[in-house]
Design a protein around this motif. Structure first.
Motif, PDB file in Angstrom:
ATOM      1  N   ALA A   1      -4.653  77.202  27.239  1.00 38.36           N
ATOM      2  CA  ALA A   1      -3.620  76.379  27.756  1.00 38.36           C
ATOM      3  C   ALA A   1      -3.686  74.785  27.304  1.00 38.36           C
ATOM      4  N   LEU A   2      -2.601  74.095  26.968  1.00 32.25           N
ATOM      5  CA  LEU A   2      -2.305  72.962  26.518  1.00 32.25           C
ATOM      6  C   LEU A   2      -1.834  71.994  27.928  1.00 32.25           C
ATOM      7  N   ILE A   3      -2.200  70.640  27.763  1.00 33.29           N
ATOM      8  CA  ILE A   3      -1.837  69.746  28.829  1.00 33.29           C
ATOM      9  C   ILE A   3      -1.121  68.684  28.036  1.00 33.29           C
ATOM     10  N   ASN A   4      -0.241  67.797  28.761  1.00 30.91           N
ATOM     11  CA  ASN A   4       0.021  66.451  28.349  1.00 30.91           C
ATOM     12  C   ASN A   4       0.583  65.674  29.312  1.00 30.91           C
ATOM     13  N   ALA A   5       0.648  64.486  29.419  1.00 29.24           N
ATOM     14  CA  ALA A   5       1.055  63.591  30.376  1.00 29.24           C
ATOM     15  C   ALA A   5       2.764  63.433  29.976  1.00 29.24           C
ATOM     16  N   LEU A   6       3.505  63.615  31.008  1.00 29.17           N
ATOM     17  CA  LEU A   6       5.142  63.252  30.982  1.00 29.17           C
ATOM     18  C   LEU A   6       5.401  62.043  31.841  1.00 29.17           C
ATOM     19  N   ARG A   7       5.965  61.228  30.951  1.00 28.82           N
ATOM     20  CA  ARG A   7       5.594  59.744  31.608  1.00 28.82           C
ATOM     21  C   ARG A   7       7.228  59.081  31.442  1.00 28.82           C
ATOM     22  N   VAL A   8       7.941  59.343  30.410  1.00 27.34           N
ATOM     23  CA  VAL A   8       8.993  58.573  30.023  1.00 27.34           C
ATOM     24  C   VAL A   8      10.263  59.118  30.542  1.00 27.34           C
ATOM     25  N   GLU A   9      11.194  58.066  30.997  1.00 31.43           N
ATOM     26  CA  GLU A   9      12.177  58.576  31.607  1.00 31.43           C
ATOM     27  C   GLU A   9      13.639  57.821  30.994  1.00 31.43           C
ATOM     28  N   PRO A  10      14.879  58.660  30.996  1.00 30.78           N
ATOM     29  CA  PRO A  10      15.977  57.909  30.435  1.00 30.78           C
ATOM     30  C   PRO A  10      16.167  56.509  30.935  1.00 30.78           C
ATOM     31  N   GLU A  11      16.081  56.037  32.320  1.00 36.09           N
ATOM     32  CA  GLU A  11      16.317  54.758  32.774  1.00 36.09           C
ATOM     33  C   GLU A  11      15.380  54.077  32.694  1.00 36.09           C
ATOM     34  N   LEU A  12      14.127  54.509  32.903  1.00 34.37           N
ATOM     35  CA  LEU A  12      12.724  53.803  32.923  1.00 34.37           C
ATOM     36  C   LEU A  12      12.414  53.218  31.570  1.00 34.37           C
ATOM     37  N   GLY A  13      12.523  54.165  30.739  1.00 34.36           N
ATOM     38  CA  GLY A  13      11.647  53.891  29.271  1.00 34.36           C
ATOM     39  C   GLY A  13      10.461  54.449  29.541  1.00 34.36           C
ATOM     40  N   THR A  14       9.699  53.511  28.584  1.00 37.20           N
ATOM     41  CA  THR A  14       8.061  53.750  28.783  1.00 37.20           C
ATOM     42  C   THR A  14       7.720  53.039  30.008  1.00 37.20           C
ATOM     43  N   PRO A  15       6.682  53.714  30.577  1.00 35.06           N
ATOM     44  CA  PRO A  15       6.049  53.146  31.846  1.00 35.06           C
ATOM     45  C   PRO A  15       5.317  51.979  31.545  1.00 35.06           C
ATOM     46  N   SER A  16       4.730  51.880  30.015  1.00 32.42           N
ATOM     47  CA  SER A  16       3.870  50.715  29.867  1.00 32.42           C
ATOM     48  C   SER A  16       4.466  49.487  29.977  1.00 32.42           C
ATOM     49  N   ARG A  17       5.816  49.485  30.071  1.00 30.74           N
ATOM     50  CA  ARG A  17       6.750  48.365  30.307  1.00 30.74           C
ATOM     51  C   ARG A  17       6.922  47.978  31.616  1.00 30.74           C
ATOM     52  N   GLY A  18       6.392  48.775  32.668  1.00 26.81           N
ATOM     53  CA  GLY A  18       6.828  48.400  33.875  1.00 26.81           C
ATOM     54  C   GLY A  18       8.067  49.218  34.547  1.00 26.81           C
ATOM     55  N   GLY A  19       7.927  49.388  35.787  1.00 25.99           N
ATOM     56  CA  GLY A  19       9.028  49.920  36.569  1.00 25.99           C
ATOM     57  C   GLY A  19       8.635  51.064  37.220  1.00 25.99           C
ATOM     58  N   LEU A  20       9.424  51.487  38.341  1.00 33.13           N
ATOM     59  CA  LEU A  20       8.927  52.649  39.382  1.00 33.13           C
ATOM     60  C   LEU A  20       9.751  53.821  38.799  1.00 33.13           C
ATOM     61  N   PRO A  21       8.985  54.709  38.603  1.00 33.25           N
ATOM     62  CA  PRO A  21       9.779  56.030  38.172  1.00 33.25           C
ATOM     63  C   PRO A  21      10.985  56.901  38.995  1.00 33.25           C
ATOM     64  N   GLY A  22      11.974  57.030  38.496  1.00 31.31           N
ATOM     65  CA  GLY A  22      12.961  57.758  38.997  1.00 31.31           C
ATOM     66  C   GLY A  22      12.698  59.302  39.534  1.00 31.31           C
ATOM     67  N   THR A  23      11.641  59.929  38.574  1.00 32.26           N
ATOM     68  CA  THR A  23      11.061  61.296  39.234  1.00 32.26           C
ATOM     69  C   THR A  23      10.547  61.258  40.671  1.00 32.26           C
ATOM     70  N   ARG A  24      10.871  61.743  41.582  1.00 33.06           N
ATOM     71  CA  ARG A  24      10.522  61.620  42.888  1.00 33.06           C
ATOM     72  C   ARG A  24       9.795  63.116  43.431  1.00 33.06           C
ATOM     73  N   ILE A  25       8.759  62.492  44.435  1.00 31.65           N
ATOM     74  CA  ILE A  25       8.063  63.670  45.236  1.00 31.65           C
ATOM     75  C   ILE A  25       8.755  63.570  46.562  1.00 31.65           C
ATOM     76  N   THR A  26       9.347  64.430  47.241  1.00 34.74           N
ATOM     77  CA  THR A  26       9.939  64.635  48.749  1.00 34.74           C
ATOM     78  C   THR A  26       9.005  65.750  49.432  1.00 34.74           C
ATOM     79  N   TRP A  27       9.094  65.714  50.779  1.00 36.92           N
ATOM     80  CA  TRP A  27       8.412  66.782  51.551  1.00 36.92           C
ATOM     81  C   TRP A  27       9.667  67.379  52.318  1.00 36.92           C
ATOM     82  N   VAL A  28       9.657  68.819  51.947  1.00 34.75           N
ATOM     83  CA  VAL A  28      10.375  69.631  52.641  1.00 34.75           C
ATOM     84  C   VAL A  28       9.706  70.799  53.446  1.00 34.75           C
ATOM     85  N   ASP A  29       9.821  70.772  54.884  1.00 39.07           N
ATOM     86  CA  ASP A  29       9.179  71.607  55.510  1.00 39.07           C
ATOM     87  C   ASP A  29       7.664  71.418  55.588  1.00 39.07           C
TER      88      ASP A  29
END
Length: 386
Positions: free
Chosen positions: A119-147
């Motif tokens: 099995a292979l693994i990689n980091a998934l970090r870059v977003e269309p609006e955020l760009g590369t996280p190395s330049r700062g900013g809060l990711p739009g990908t979100r964790i919510t809690w349901v039940d």
């Protein structure tokens, strides 16, 4: 798939040499199709190399940065797209080996599936609006809690290896009043995970760096492997930053060396009728190879210096960034010299040089980019007064 014993160094070198030749034969077809070279990945698995940076106590080889650089730089001579996918896998397992926040159950699952299932693994970090996280900013990908159960929603672009990955460490933020941010371990076979085939670049075409979509993906609690207050991420592990930078530098240096080797063969085989002897006998091409070798000699020396400093634990990240900048610009220049010198054959898709050129140009978009590398190094020099 059964675990493959860790190969001895001599066996590893033989396996790498054999793989480079096979990868090179396949590279043009994968470049045209844009598909990931899964048979290359199978060869890496069969050679027992997926555990290179997994701790010996966990069944791996516990290789360090020097071993990562050797394998990635060598494989890149055959196909840099495969080398990049494998390199990212190595770096993620190096992170896991040092992690103090990860739940043991999550850590064990990723390691065992790598060793026993390939099995292979990689980091998934870059977003269309955020760009590369190395330049700062809060990711739009979100964790919510349901039940009471965590769910993940968002999109990640430039997800290298996408269709070949089993695991992704997804950079995400919580929806809490005081958001935490960090890594979420996602089994990419879960319901709600899909891939948009968005990668259609000029170079490095077979990395499969498509868009990963997370649509209300229900996660186990152990998936929240490392969430912190945003400010706690401002001091990243310097050794891991250096590892990423040098792996990228060596990958593109490998592309340049493949271009050089092809050019030498071409100059020996090309015998123009008017000349009556190979182009390799002309002083102008001998000078050309001298220029190329001078650039690559600087790269070799710089990479060795960087590795020595990194192994000593005394290598500031801004210096590593500069090393990546110099090595990759030298790699690009060396391929450009060959391309300009031989004319139309260099741009023909019947020859690999045009592919090497398209691939090596991608070095400029790989983090750290030139503006960041130069600015941080300049700031460091001005701050210290030296």
């Amino acid at each position: 798939m059964n675990a493959t014993p860790s190969p001895a160094p001599a066996r590893t070198q033989v396996a790498l040499t054999d793989m480079v030749a096979r990868f090179a034969q396949r590279a043009a077809a994968y470049d045209r199709s844009g598909e990931i070279a899964t048979d290359n990945l199978d060869d890496v698995r069969a050679a027992g190399l997926l555990g290179l940076t997994i701790a010996r106590a966990d069944g791996g080889q516990e290789g360090g940065l020097r071993q990562i650089v050797e394998v990635i730089g060598t494989l890149a001579k055959g196909d840099p797209t495969t080398a990049l996918i494998i390199g990212m896998h190595y770096l993620q397992h190096a992170v896991i080996a040092r992690a103090t926040h990860w739940p043991q159950a999550a850590r064990k699952q990723v390691i065992e599936t790598a060793l026993h299932e390939g099995a292979l693994i990689n980091a998934l970090r870059v977003e269309p609006e955020l760009g590369t996280p190395s330049r700062g900013g809060l990711p739009g990908t979100r964790i919510t809690w349901v039940d009471g159960r965590p769910r993940l929603n968002g999109r990640k672009i430039y997800s290298t290896g996408s269709t070949a990955l089993r695991w992704g460490t997804v950079w995400a933020a919580t929806d809490e009043d005081a958001p935490r941010v960090g890594q979420v371990l996602v089994d990419l076979t879960l319901p709600g995970v899909s891939i948009e085939r968005s990668w259609n670049q000029m170079g490095m075409r077979a990395t499969g760096s498509h868009t990963m979509v997370f649509d209300n993906v229900e996660l186990p609690d152990t998936a929240l492997v490392d969430l912190r207050a945003p400010e706690e991420w401002h001091t990243r592990d310097g050794s891991l930053v250096v590892g990423h930078v040098l792996a990228i530098a060596c990958l593109y240096d490998g592309v340049a060396r493949a271009a050089r080797d092809w050019l030498i063969t071409f100059l020996h085989e090309r015998v123009p009728t008017a000349l009556g002897k190979p182009l390799a006998t002309l002083p102008r091409f001998q000078t050309l190879l001298g220029e190329i070798d001078a650039l690559l000699m600087v790269n070799e020396s710089l990479i060795e210096t960087a590795l020595t400093k990194a192994e000593s634990g005394n290598y500031p990240s801004h210096e590593a960034n500069l090393a990546k900048y110099v090595v990759t610009e030298n790699a690009i220049r060396s391929v450009e010299l060959g391309l300009a010198a031989i004319g139309n054959p260099g741009l023909s898709q019947d020859n690999p040089l045009e592919r090497h050129y398209r691939n090596v140009l991608c070095a400029r978009i790989h983090t750290p980019q030139a503006d960041v590398a130069l600015a941080t190094a300049g700031k460091a020099a001005l701050d210290t007064g030296r």
